[in-house]
Design a protein around this motif. Structure first.
Motif, PDB file in Angstrom:
ATOM      1  N   VAL A   1      38.464  46.834 -26.963  1.00 12.61           N
ATOM      2  CA  VAL A   1      37.503  46.668 -28.061  1.00 12.61           C
ATOM      3  C   VAL A   1      37.494  47.930 -28.906  1.00 12.61           C
ATOM      4  CG1 VAL A   1      36.047  45.009 -26.839  1.00 12.61           C
ATOM      5  CG2 VAL A   1      35.622  47.446 -26.548  1.00 12.61           C
TER       6      VAL A   1
ATOM      7  N   ASP B   1      30.808  46.602 -29.329  1.00  7.97           N
ATOM      8  CA  ASP B   1      31.663  45.615 -28.652  1.00  7.97           C
ATOM      9  C   ASP B   1      31.527  45.742 -27.136  1.00  7.97           C
ATOM     10  OD1 ASP B   1      32.541  44.715 -31.093  1.00  7.97           O
ATOM     11  OD2 ASP B   1      34.371  45.922 -31.085  1.00  7.97           O
ATOM     12  N   LEU B   2      31.454  46.973 -26.656  1.00  5.53           N
ATOM     13  CA  LEU B   2      31.289  47.192 -25.212  1.00  5.53           C
ATOM     14  C   LEU B   2      29.954  46.626 -24.722  1.00  5.53           C
ATOM     15  CD1 LEU B   2      32.628  50.794 -24.491  1.00  5.53           C
ATOM     16  CD2 LEU B   2      33.587  48.634 -23.702  1.00  5.53           C
TER      17      LEU B   2
ATOM     18  N   HIS C   1      38.721  47.434 -22.065  1.00  8.39           N
ATOM     19  CA  HIS C   1      38.214  46.129 -22.507  1.00  8.39           C
ATOM     20  C   HIS C   1      38.785  45.720 -23.865  1.00  8.39           C
ATOM     21  CE1 HIS C   1      35.325  45.725 -19.200  1.00  8.39           C
ATOM     22  NE2 HIS C   1      35.088  47.024 -19.330  1.00  8.39           N
TER      23      HIS C   1
ATOM     24  N   LEU D   1      29.242  39.971 -19.072  1.00  9.10           N
ATOM     25  CA  LEU D   1      29.458  40.163 -17.640  1.00  9.10           C
ATOM     26  C   LEU D   1      28.160  39.978 -16.863  1.00  9.10           C
ATOM     27  CD1 LEU D   1      31.893  43.217 -17.652  1.00  9.10           C
ATOM     28  CD2 LEU D   1      32.377  40.950 -16.713  1.00  9.10           C
TER      29      LEU D   1
ATOM     30  N   SER E   1      28.462  44.076 -25.961  1.00  4.46           N
ATOM     31  CA  SER E   1      28.640  42.614 -25.892  1.00  4.46           C
ATOM     32  C   SER E   1      29.358  42.222 -24.604  1.00  4.46           C
ATOM     33  CB  SER E   1      29.435  42.122 -27.105  1.00  4.46           C
ATOM     34  OG  SER E   1      28.726  42.371 -28.309  1.00  4.46           O
ATOM     35  N   VAL E   2      30.380  42.999 -24.237  1.00  5.49           N
ATOM     36  CA  VAL E   2      31.107  42.745 -22.990  1.00  5.49           C
ATOM     37  C   VAL E   2      30.163  42.887 -21.801  1.00  5.49           C
ATOM     38  CG1 VAL E   2      32.926  43.592 -21.466  1.00  5.49           C
ATOM     39  CG2 VAL E   2      33.336  43.455 -23.926  1.00  5.49           C
ATOM     40  N   GLN E   3      29.324  43.903 -21.848  1.00  2.00           N
ATOM     41  CA  GLN E   3      28.378  44.137 -20.755  1.00  2.00           C
ATOM     42  C   GLN E   3      27.397  42.971 -20.620  1.00  2.00           C
ATOM     43  OE1 GLN E   3      26.436  47.994 -20.815  1.00  2.00           O
ATOM     44  NE2 GLN E   3      24.630  47.198 -19.767  1.00  2.00           N
TER      45      GLN E   3
ATOM     46  N   ASP F   1      34.022  41.395 -11.366  1.00  2.58           N
ATOM     47  CA  ASP F   1      33.070  41.357 -12.473  1.00  2.58           C
ATOM     48  C   ASP F   1      31.887  42.281 -12.210  1.00  2.58           C
ATOM     49  OD1 ASP F   1      34.582  39.567 -13.891  1.00  2.58           O
ATOM     50  OD2 ASP F   1      33.513  37.786 -13.170  1.00  2.58           O
TER      51      ASP F   1
END
Length: 550
Positions: free
Chosen positions: A315, A320-321, A313, A328, A323-325, A189
């Protein structure tokens, strides 16, 4: 206390209703007369599982009602916790329908069988062979010692602290498990988070990079278009600016001939000014547009990284990236926070453990002081019950873990005869000895705590003579503190009762009915005489019966 019992359509009972009073009540009857049926009906209203086979008439429902006077039992909290109306005289009712459906009620409010059973346990204690076996359980043995030790409040305080301790312990175990699982993913992660942070993502980034990349990839074509356009704008002979300048001059001359021409001239002037501005910007863009291979290579690298991250990811866009960041970052941060929370819970658990140890120690000390008293009282009573050499060996040792009953292990050992080693009750005591020991313990408990109504089911089986007489005295003495019932075959015990009921069978037509009748004085004499000498009532048996009653 049990004040009234009504049984309808149960086994051999068509309809039975009887009232009871305080003190010592004895119930007698020949073997097979239906004493077990009476107990079975009572068990139903106390929460026992129903059996359709117990219905006398399969077309009618079975109804069992028991009324209890409960003022002295301090049961208001139980009623409040279960949202029930409290009544000083509370009625428990059980209905068994022919369909197999069973319903339970407390003061006419429908309740679950578990609630009915929980209240029943607080109101009446039916002593049977199965219940005698409880004597061999450590939990029951400790309960006896705690009654003498007056440990009720200490155990309540300990129980509250134990629950808090176990809640903290459970939460700590959950946190450690979560941390263990999180540590497995933490490195990966962190790598994913660093990769996203390195990409320096921002909203609208993809569109801006793609636009700049498209411009630099087609710079030669763009410059060619600028050159051609510049020529169209600035050519001295055929250029747009030259033509617009000439048109402006002509319209200026027409303006002197009228308002309409003046308006047209102003519009053409506006076009001239706009074209001058366009020409200036066109030239500026042309002059600032140039090939930049290094920048183009940089853009291609950035976009490739961006496209790789989108695929990795799964997306669709940079938002969206982002949001992933964020997710994490939260996850990696939570892993670090877990260590802090675990440390806090460990400190809390240590403090709670110290408190528990102190409360458990108080309970143990009071138990230690109570054991000799219990030992002495049990031995004295058992001696009068034909067990003069009976002795107990009760020892407390610290338990490894906290229990519901404290932090003690109890060795409750027994020896019935001199010169015979001590052993566990269930291994060295006979059934008759266990019954006498249990009666003795209940007698001791009756002096130290408020017990529910006690019903002894043939606890005197296997004894006779003076011992049975003494057992009757013990139950009679217990009835000074509580309501006591005894189902007995012994005339010595039956003679001690304040009230005497007889269970008998009666044939009416082609059917047999179980009946219960309260005996008056002369009827008691006859019943005792029959218990002493059989169906033929001799003068000596009648005289002995009167002597027992007197």
């Amino acid at each position: 206390m049990l004040s009234n019992l009504s049984i309808k359509n149960y086994a051999l009972i068509d309809a039975l209703e009887v009232s009871f009073h305080t003190g010592f009540t004895v119930i007698t009857g020949e073997t097979g007369a239906g004493k077990s049926i009476l107990l079975g009906g009572l068990a139903l209203v106390l929460g026992k599982r129903a059996d359709l086979g117990s219905l006398r008439d399969k077309e009618r429902k079975c109804i069992v009602e028991a009324a209890f006077k409960i003022t002295k039992y301090r049961l208001r909290p139980f009623f409040e916790q279960n949202d029930l109306d409290y009544e000083d005289e509370t009625i428990l009712r059980r209905e068994i329908h022919p369909s197999g459906k069973s319903r339970a009620f407390i003061n006419d409010s429908p309740v679950t069988l578990s609630i009915l059973s929980a209240l029943g346990e607080r109101l009446i204690d039916v002593h049977s062979q199965h219940q005698t076996l409880r004597l061999t359980e450590n939990e029951f043995q400790l309960k006896v010692i705690d009654a003498l030790a007056d440990n009720k409040q200490n155990l309540q305080a300990y129980g509250t602290e134990l629950k808090a301790f176990r809640d903290t312990e459970k939460r700590l175990q959950q946190l450690i498990a979560t941390q263990k699982e999180a540590n497995k993913e933490k490195d990966y992660d962190s790598f994913l988070l660093q990769e996203l942070e390195t990409a320096a993502l921002s909203e609208g980034m993809q569109e801006a990079l793609e636009s700049e990349q498209q411009k630099l990839s087609n710079v030669e074509t763009i410059l060619e278009y600028f050159a051609n356009g510049y020529q169209l704008l600035s050519d001295d002979q055929l250029g747009i600016m030259s033509a617009v300048t000439q048109l402006t001059q002509l319209s200026g001359k027409l303006a002197d001939f009228g308002e309409k021409y003046e308006n047209l001239h102003q519009r053409i002037q506006s076009v001239h000014i706009e074209m001058e501005d366009i020409a200036s910007e066109w030239e500026s863009l042309k002059d600032t547009t140039e090939a930049d291979p290094e920048r183009l290579e940089q853009l291609n690298g950035q976009l490739q990284l961006l496209y790789d991250l989108l695929r990795k990811h799964d997306v669709q866009n940079v938002n969206d990236l982002l949001s992933v960041q964020e997710a994490l970052s939260q996850k990696v941060g939570d892993t670090a926070n877990l260590e802090v929370e675990i440390a806090e819970k460990e400190a809390l658990l240590a403090a709670q453990k110290e408190t528990l140890e102190a409360k458990a120690s108080i309970i143990s000390q009071k138990r230690t002081r109570a054991i000799p008293i219990l030992d002495k009282e049990l031995s004295e009573v058992l001696s009068s019950l034909g067990m003069p050499s009976a002795t107990f060996k009760m020892e407390l040792t610290p338990a490894a873990n906290f229990k519901e009953t404290g932090k003690d292990d109890l060795a409750f050992l027994f020896s019935a005869n001199k010169g015979v080693g001590y052993g566990e009750l269930k291994k060295v005591a006979s059934g008759g000895e266990l019954s006498r020991i249990m009666l003795t313990i209940k007698a001791v408990l009756a002096r130290y705590e408020q017990l529910p109504t006690m019903m002894f089911d043939e606890i005197d089986t296997g004894v006779s003579g003076e011992i049975s007489n003494k057992m009757g005295d013990i139950m009679k003495a217990m009835s000074n503190h509580m309501q006591v019932f005894s189902i007995t075959h012994l005339p010595q015990v039956a003679s001690k009762g304040d009230a005497h009921f007889k269970v008998f069978k009666e044939e009416i037509g082609e059917t047999t009915h179980t009946k219960l009748k309260q005996l008056q004085q002369e009827e008691r004499v006859s019943e005792l005489a029959e218990m002493l000498g059989g169906k033929v009532l001799t003068d000596s048996a009648m005289a002995h019966a009167r002597q027992l009653l007197d």
